[in-house]
Design a protein around this motif. Structure first.
Motif, mmCIF file in Angstrom:
data_model
loop_
_atom_site.group_PDB
_atom_site.id
_atom_site.type_symbol
_atom_site.label_atom_id
_atom_site.label_comp_id
_atom_site.label_asym_id
_atom_site.label_seq_id
_atom_site.Cartn_x
_atom_site.Cartn_y
_atom_site.Cartn_z
ATOM 1 N N ALA A 42 -5.672 6.684 0.960
ATOM 2 C CA ALA A 42 -5.002 5.643 0.557
ATOM 3 C C ALA A 42 -5.853 5.024 -1.058
ATOM 4 N N GLY A 43 -5.719 6.479 -1.229
ATOM 5 C CA GLY A 43 -6.140 6.395 -2.884
ATOM 6 C C GLY A 43 -5.347 6.133 -4.032
ATOM 7 N N ALA A 44 -5.477 6.541 -5.118
ATOM 8 C CA ALA A 44 -4.620 7.091 -6.404
ATOM 9 C C ALA A 44 -2.921 7.142 -5.502
ATOM 10 N N SER A 45 -3.223 8.026 -5.808
ATOM 11 C CA SER A 45 -1.580 9.097 -4.993
ATOM 12 C C SER A 45 -1.020 8.894 -3.747
ATOM 13 N N GLY A 46 -1.687 8.133 -3.214
ATOM 14 C CA GLY A 46 -1.889 7.247 -1.677
ATOM 15 C C GLY A 46 -0.576 6.091 -1.648
ATOM 16 N N LEU A 47 -0.814 5.792 -2.787
ATOM 17 C CA LEU A 47 -1.007 4.212 -2.953
ATOM 18 C C LEU A 47 0.450 4.134 -3.609
ATOM 19 N N GLU A 69 -6.401 5.770 5.531
ATOM 20 C CA GLU A 69 -8.178 6.285 5.674
ATOM 21 C C GLU A 69 -8.764 6.082 6.281
ATOM 22 N N SER A 70 -9.586 6.702 6.294
ATOM 23 C CA SER A 70 -10.950 6.415 6.139
ATOM 24 C C SER A 70 -12.068 5.353 6.099
ATOM 25 N N ASN A 71 -12.155 4.843 4.579
ATOM 26 C CA ASN A 71 -12.246 3.755 3.970
ATOM 27 C C ASN A 71 -12.145 2.539 4.951
ATOM 28 N N MET A 92 -10.868 3.053 -2.679
ATOM 29 C CA MET A 92 -13.023 2.950 -4.044
ATOM 30 C C MET A 92 -12.849 3.633 -4.620
ATOM 31 N N LYS A 93 -12.376 4.960 -4.984
ATOM 32 C CA LYS A 93 -12.756 5.467 -6.472
ATOM 33 C C LYS A 93 -11.759 4.422 -7.746
ATOM 34 N N LEU A 94 -11.182 4.516 -7.328
ATOM 35 C CA LEU A 94 -9.761 3.600 -8.404
ATOM 36 C C LEU A 94 -11.422 2.746 -8.488
ATOM 37 N N LYS A 95 -11.467 1.694 -8.121
ATOM 38 C CA LYS A 95 -11.903 0.650 -8.274
ATOM 39 C C LYS A 95 -12.986 0.971 -9.216
ATOM 40 N N ILE A 96 -14.446 2.109 -8.912
ATOM 41 C CA ILE A 96 -15.013 2.519 -9.325
ATOM 42 C C ILE A 96 -15.076 3.192 -11.041
ATOM 43 N N SER A 97 -13.751 3.910 -11.081
ATOM 44 C CA SER A 97 -13.620 5.042 -12.681
ATOM 45 C C SER A 97 -13.732 4.129 -13.920
ATOM 46 N N GLN A 133 -9.983 5.189 9.516
ATOM 47 C CA GLN A 133 -9.422 5.985 9.626
ATOM 48 C C GLN A 133 -9.945 7.265 9.417
ATOM 49 N N LYS A 134 -11.106 8.087 10.090
ATOM 50 C CA LYS A 134 -11.779 9.746 9.770
ATOM 51 C C LYS A 134 -10.270 10.565 10.162
ATOM 52 N N VAL A 135 -9.179 11.144 9.775
ATOM 53 C CA VAL A 135 -8.333 12.053 9.814
ATOM 54 C C VAL A 135 -9.374 13.046 10.622
ATOM 55 N N ALA A 150 -2.675 12.966 0.680
ATOM 56 C CA ALA A 150 -3.348 12.795 -0.128
ATOM 57 C C ALA A 150 -4.974 12.118 -0.285
ATOM 58 N N THR A 151 -4.659 12.695 0.194
ATOM 59 C CA THR A 151 -7.171 13.113 0.630
ATOM 60 C C THR A 151 -7.739 13.529 -0.417
ATOM 61 N N GLY A 152 -7.665 13.665 -2.160
ATOM 62 C CA GLY A 152 -7.870 14.319 -3.050
ATOM 63 C C GLY A 152 -8.568 15.215 -2.554
ATOM 64 N N ASP A 208 -12.703 17.367 2.629
ATOM 65 C CA ASP A 208 -12.361 18.704 2.884
ATOM 66 C C ASP A 208 -11.128 18.346 3.779
ATOM 67 N N ILE A 209 -10.265 17.502 4.247
ATOM 68 C CA ILE A 209 -9.189 18.026 5.311
ATOM 69 C C ILE A 209 -7.720 17.691 4.277
ATOM 70 N N ALA A 210 -7.769 18.035 3.310
ATOM 71 C CA ALA A 210 -6.559 18.476 2.773
ATOM 72 C C ALA A 210 -6.254 19.482 2.953
ATOM 73 N N TYR A 253 -7.151 11.767 -17.449
ATOM 74 C CA TYR A 253 -5.250 12.951 -17.489
ATOM 75 C C TYR A 253 -5.387 12.889 -15.561
ATOM 76 N N ASN A 254 -6.310 12.711 -14.928
ATOM 77 C CA ASN A 254 -6.555 12.518 -13.582
ATOM 78 C C ASN A 254 -5.614 11.448 -12.595
ATOM 79 N N PHE A 255 -5.527 11.198 -13.148
ATOM 80 C CA PHE A 255 -5.129 9.673 -12.827
ATOM 81 C C PHE A 255 -3.441 10.175 -12.600
HETATM 82 C C1 LIG Z 1 -16.774 8.562 -10.433
HETATM 83 C C2 LIG Z 1 -15.509 8.890 -10.887
HETATM 84 C C3 LIG Z 1 -14.618 8.194 -12.115
HETATM 85 C C4 LIG Z 1 -13.570 8.299 -12.465
HETATM 86 N N1 LIG Z 1 -12.874 7.901 -13.666
HETATM 87 C C5 LIG Z 1 -12.024 8.115 -14.026
HETATM 88 C C6 LIG Z 1 -10.580 7.659 -14.821
HETATM 89 O O1 LIG Z 1 -11.460 6.542 -15.522
HETATM 90 N N2 LIG Z 1 -9.872 8.479 -15.344
HETATM 91 C C7 LIG Z 1 -9.203 9.286 -14.192
HETATM 92 O O2 LIG Z 1 -7.437 9.743 -14.861
HETATM 93 N N3 LIG Z 1 -9.700 10.041 -13.415
HETATM 94 C C8 LIG Z 1 -10.821 9.229 -12.834
HETATM 95 N N4 LIG Z 1 -11.338 9.722 -12.229
HETATM 96 C C9 LIG Z 1 -10.816 11.037 -11.097
HETATM 97 C C10 LIG Z 1 -9.988 9.977 -10.252
HETATM 98 O O3 LIG Z 1 -10.498 9.195 -9.248
HETATM 99 C C11 LIG Z 1 -9.137 11.109 -9.154
HETATM 100 O O4 LIG Z 1 -8.575 12.391 -9.919
HETATM 101 C C12 LIG Z 1 -8.038 10.674 -8.388
HETATM 102 O O5 LIG Z 1 -8.782 10.150 -8.079
HETATM 103 C C13 LIG Z 1 -7.534 11.934 -7.728
HETATM 104 O O6 LIG Z 1 -6.180 10.764 -6.909
HETATM 105 P P1 LIG Z 1 -5.932 11.216 -5.103
HETATM 106 O O7 LIG Z 1 -5.269 11.036 -4.743
HETATM 107 O O8 LIG Z 1 -5.696 12.506 -5.306
HETATM 108 O O9 LIG Z 1 -7.406 10.744 -4.443
HETATM 109 P P2 LIG Z 1 -8.699 9.635 -4.234
HETATM 110 O O10 LIG Z 1 -8.546 9.130 -5.575
HETATM 111 O O11 LIG Z 1 -9.586 10.273 -4.335
HETATM 112 O O12 LIG Z 1 -7.892 9.184 -2.577
HETATM 113 C C14 LIG Z 1 -8.031 10.223 -1.827
HETATM 114 C C15 LIG Z 1 -8.684 8.730 -0.203
HETATM 115 O O13 LIG Z 1 -8.262 9.480 0.784
HETATM 116 C C16 LIG Z 1 -9.239 9.457 1.744
HETATM 117 N N5 LIG Z 1 -9.874 10.774 2.865
HETATM 118 C C17 LIG Z 1 -10.136 11.409 2.399
HETATM 119 N N6 LIG Z 1 -10.139 12.273 3.213
HETATM 120 C C18 LIG Z 1 -9.879 11.806 4.507
HETATM 121 C C19 LIG Z 1 -9.858 11.816 5.725
HETATM 122 N N7 LIG Z 1 -10.776 12.897 6.573
HETATM 123 N N8 LIG Z 1 -9.133 10.639 6.624
HETATM 124 C C20 LIG Z 1 -8.497 9.373 6.188
HETATM 125 N N9 LIG Z 1 -8.385 9.566 4.791
HETATM 126 C C21 LIG Z 1 -9.636 10.698 3.702
HETATM 127 C C22 LIG Z 1 -10.014 9.252 0.270
HETATM 128 O O14 LIG Z 1 -11.182 8.569 1.358
HETATM 129 C C23 LIG Z 1 -10.068 8.684 -0.720
HETATM 130 O O15 LIG Z 1 -9.239 6.440 -0.361
HETATM 131 C C24 LIG Z 1 -13.148 9.426 -11.412
HETATM 132 C C25 LIG Z 1 -13.718 9.951 -10.224
HETATM 133 C C26 LIG Z 1 -15.040 9.921 -10.537
HETATM 134 C C27 LIG Z 1 -15.454 9.792 -9.041
#
Ligand SMILES: Cc1cc2nc3c(=O)[nH]c(=O)nc-3n(C[C@H](O)[C@H](O)[C@H](O)COP(=O)(O)OP(=O)(O)OC[C@H]3O[C@@H](n4cnc5c(N)ncnc54)[C@H](O)[C@@H]3O)c2cc1C
Length: 367
Positions: free
Chosen positions: A20-25, A40-42, A47-52, A133-135, A161-163, A174-176, A350-352
């Motif tokens: 439940a990060g950016a792409s999953g949501l 979601e394991s958290n 949580m990453k979006l929140k601090i980004s 729920q950590k997969v 969508a686990t990043g 590294d589950i993905a 670019y990553n979001f």
């Molecule tokens: C400090 C920081 C600041 C950033 N700032 C920016 C920014 O300002 N702009 C930008 O474009 N990018 C930024 N990024 C990068 C951006 O956050 C990521 O590229 C983006 O969140 C990726 O999205 P995602 O959905 O692929 O993965 P994530 O958003 O990382 O979501 C993955 C989710 O999967 C969950 N997960 C992982 N493993 C498991 C498991 N085994 N079981 C269940 N759940 C699991 C995680 O807890 C997480 O919630 C930043 C990154 C960091 C670390």
């Protein structure tokens, strides 16, 4: 059943998103009217979006080009074309969020990243969300079977969508890659990116300048970036270094410490007029000739690692994923989104953009 033990029921949904990060949501939002669930394991979503972006989330950039990404050009181009920067900003606007442009380049939330998280919290009112729920494992019989520490889930469509591996303290795993390899996918060796460089002995003098910063340009391979560089007690960091790290493997990079002046100008200029901090200039000129300020070459020792890296370069090879809907070309009804794929953006939103574009490109069959 052994007395006293609890065997949880298997939970079924047509589609399950892990992460439940950016792409999953965004994917959950898109398919909120179907039988879809998030795992979601958290203890919280996003949580990453929140601090980004220092808590304000740099969501996208005024200019989004394929050249701002590391990965397979055609794949990236097609996905960005389906849901580009304008589409993302329109989407946010339709949800009542209007990001502001900073430095004429970066789109940030006006107040805080919570503005974006709230969009997803609203759509989650109708979507089952399994937190903490950590997969640990995914297998497939007729359907996908997902196991966490205390629960089993089943689904027809499984969306990963686990990043990547960056920031393990907020849930990265590294589950993905494990799931991808289990189903026969190639994973391009992951490495930390958008991260500071550590230095070799010859550059230990950088550490003495810890806390200083200057505007430089850095050339790494074919790419040149100009922005702020920061000396730290570990090596060097700052936006220009973070961007350079995305394109660095091994070997030398070249720093121009005075990008605003040509060499001829610099050589004629009085030392006082050189636009660099005095402490840096004195230290540098004790070691090297003035001309080297324009082309200081050195090989970083490595980088600060996943605990500091904003992203992970590498990941699931994109030539084994269908660009038309993000489905695996190895395993029907398995999908990959976001950073777990071998696509990484530069610094600047670019990553979001990538996470959201890939999620909007997800195509699930009607159940
Ligand atoms: C400090 C920081 C600041 C950033 N700032 C920016 C920014 O300002 N702009 C930008 O474009 N990018 C930024 N990024 C990068 C951006 O956050 C990521 O590229 C983006 O969140 C990726 O999205 P995602 O959905 O692929 O993965 P994530 O958003 O990382 O979501 C993955 C989710 O999967 C969950 N997960 C992982 N493993 C498991 C498991 N085994 N079981 C269940 N759940 C699991 C995680 O807890 C997480 O919630 C930043 C990154 C960091 C670390």
């Amino acid at each position: 059943m052994v007395e006293g033990s609890i065997i949880a029921k298997t939970l079924y949904h047509d589609s399950i998103i892990i992460g439940a990060g950016a792409s999953g949501l965004m994917a959950a939002h898109k398919y909120k009217d179907q039988d879809i669930a998030l795992i979601e394991s958290n203890p919280k979503i996003a949580m990453k979006l929140k601090i980004s972006g220092g808590g304000k989330c740099n969501i996208t950039n005024r200019s989004v080009e394929v050249s701002n990404f590391y990965g397979q050009r055609d794949f990236i181009q097609k996905i960005l074309a389906q849901f580009d920067k304008k589409a993302l900003l329109d989407f946010l606007k339709s949800e009542g969020v209007n990001p502001v442009l900073r430095h004429n380049r970066y789109y940030f939330c006006k107040e805080s990243a919570q503005e974006i998280i709230s969009i997803f919290q609203k759509s989650l009112k109708n979507i089952p969300l399994y937190l903490n729920q950590k997969v640990a494992e995914v297998t497939k019989k007729e359907q996908f079977v997902i196991r966490t520490q205390n629960q089993t889930y089943q689904c027809k469509n499984l969306i990963i969508a686990t990043g990547g591996l960056s920031y393990p303290k907020i849930g990265a795993s590294d589950i993905a890659f494990q799931i991808a390899e289990h189903f026969g996918h190639r994973v391009v060796t992951p490495k930390p990116a958008l991260v500071g460089f550590t230095v070799q002995k010859e550059q230990f003098w950088f550490k003495e300048l810890s806390g200083l910063s200057c505007q430089v340009s850095i050339r790494v391979g074919e790419k040149t970036f100009a922005d702020n560089m920061l000396f730290t007690h570990k090596g060097i960091s700052g936006p220009v270094v973070l961007n350079a790290s995305l394109y660095w493997d091994k070997g030398e990079i070249e720093v121009d410490f005075v990008p605003s002046m040509r060499l001829a100008e610099l050589e004629k200029c009085s030392k006082k007029k050189i636009p660099l901090p005095k402490r840096f200039l004195n230290t540098f000129l004790q070691k090297y000739p003035l001309s080297m300020l324009k082309s200081y070459r050195f090989a970083p020792a490595g980088n600060f690692g996943y605990s500091k890296a904003e992203v992970t370069r590498g990941g699931i090879a994109t030539d084994e994923v269908d660009v038309e809907g993000m489905m695996s070309l190895k395993e029907p009804n398995l999908f990959f989104l976001g950073e777990c794929l071998d696509v990484t953006g530069e610094l600047g939103g670019y990553n979001f953009q990538w996470a959201f574009s890939s999620a909007q490109n997800l195509k699930l069959s009607k159940s």
